[in-house]
Design an enzyme around this catalytic site. Structure first.
Site, short mmCIF file in Angstrom:
data_model
loop_
_atom_site.label_atom_id
_atom_site.label_comp_id
_atom_site.label_asym_id
_atom_site.label_seq_id
_atom_site.Cartn_x
_atom_site.Cartn_y
_atom_site.Cartn_z
N THR A 12 0.75 -1.22 0.04
CA THR A 12 -0.04 -0.01 0.06
C THR A 12 0.81 1.29 -0.10
O THR A 12 1.32 1.63 -1.07
CB THR A 12 -1.04 -0.10 1.42
OG1 THR A 12 -0.49 -0.60 2.37
CG2 THR A 12 -2.17 -1.12 0.88
N THR A 13 0.77 2.11 0.97
CA THR A 13 1.16 3.44 0.94
C THR A 13 2.73 3.66 1.22
O THR A 13 3.40 3.24 2.03
CB THR A 13 0.44 4.08 2.10
OG1 THR A 13 -0.99 3.78 2.21
CG2 THR A 13 0.77 5.52 1.96
#
Length: 274
Positions: free
Chosen positions: A53-54
């Site tokens: 993800t991030t």
């Protein structure tokens, strides 16, 4: 049985023929099935695979910081709590990815070899801008897989020795490249991370200040995005944080990041709203 190399015990001719300084192009000729995007058509779009993800990046006078959370998800399930998504690309750059974890890891490894191969063949290094373009070409090769659900999007950053500053490059699944000014975030928590970065990034940040801003942004992303992993104090799992300066690439030790994370968590306990 015929010897595919032409002469028993020798390498195939593609290995002996002078050609490109691009390892990706060489691999496409010698063993195209090993390229990350060379998996052929899939019967249906793929959804049940691990996704990273991030990732966030911030420039400051003297360099650039990149940081990533440690969670990988598979649908609504946490697939891995301590995955690494920020890597050394070469001496003066780093790369992170969001998206399909397996393809992302393959793409990073191939990019690392691509830069090392060029340096060994040509006896010099590519400019930071040229490295960013090489990565763009590699992403284009995965477009077929991306359209079938196996997308990966990298974030690339480094120290430009010619310009004397840190630079950040972002991409989309087609390989389109854009240079970012000051900061950028990618992945499922990027909307929340960019909001945090927008409020806190300043042109006069110190290195430590830029690290704190990145950790704060990941905390905010985890607060609102279930696919982004927040700091796990119980297991001592912290974001991966790396810097690139004129002295080269440096990954921060877990103890260093842990101290910053604990300060962020303490501040949030005092002021939970931010």
């Amino acid at each position: 049985m015929a010897d595919p190399a032409g002469v028993a015990g020798r390498l195939p001719s593609v290995f002996m023929t002078p050609g490109t300084s691009s390892f990706t192009e060489f691999l496409a000729m010698a063993a195209p099935e090993l390229l990350p995007g060379a998996r052929g058509s899939l019967p249906v779009a793929v959804t049940e695979v691990a996704h990273g993800t991030t990732i966030v990046a911030v420039t400051y006078p003297g360099g650039v910081i990149m940081a990533g959370d440690r969670r990988a998800t598979m649908g609504n399930v946490i697939a891995q709590r301590d995955v690494e998504k920020v890597f050394h690309a070469d001496e003066y750059s780093c790369v992170g990815y969001a998206g399909t974890a397996g393809i992302g890891a393959d793409l990073v490894r191939l990019f690392q070899v691509e830069l090392e191969h060029y340096e060994k063949i040509e006896g010099s290094t590519l400019s930071l801008h040229a490295k960013a373009n090489r990565l763009s070409f590699m992403i284009k090769n995965n477009l077929g897989m991306a359209l079938q659900g196996l997308a990966v999007v990298p974030l690339y950053a480094g120290y430009d020795l010619d310009a004397g500053r840190g630079r950040i490059f972002s991409y989309d699944i087609t390989g389109s490249r854009a240079e970012e000014s000051g900061f950028q975030a990618i992945g499922s928590g990027s909307v929340f991370a960019r909001g945090a970065l927008k409020k806190k990034v300043r042109p006069d940040l110190t290195r430590d200040g830029a690290v704190r801003v990145c950790v704060d942004a990941l905390y905010d992303a985890a607060d609102d995005d279930s696919a982004t992993g927040g700091p796990d104090l119980t297991r001592r799992i912290y974001p991966v944080v790396a810097s690139v300066t004129e002295d080269g690439f440096r990954r921060f030790a877990d103890d260093e990041v842990g101290t910053i994370v604990e300060a962020v968590v303490t501040d949030r306990m005092t002021n939970p709203g931010g």
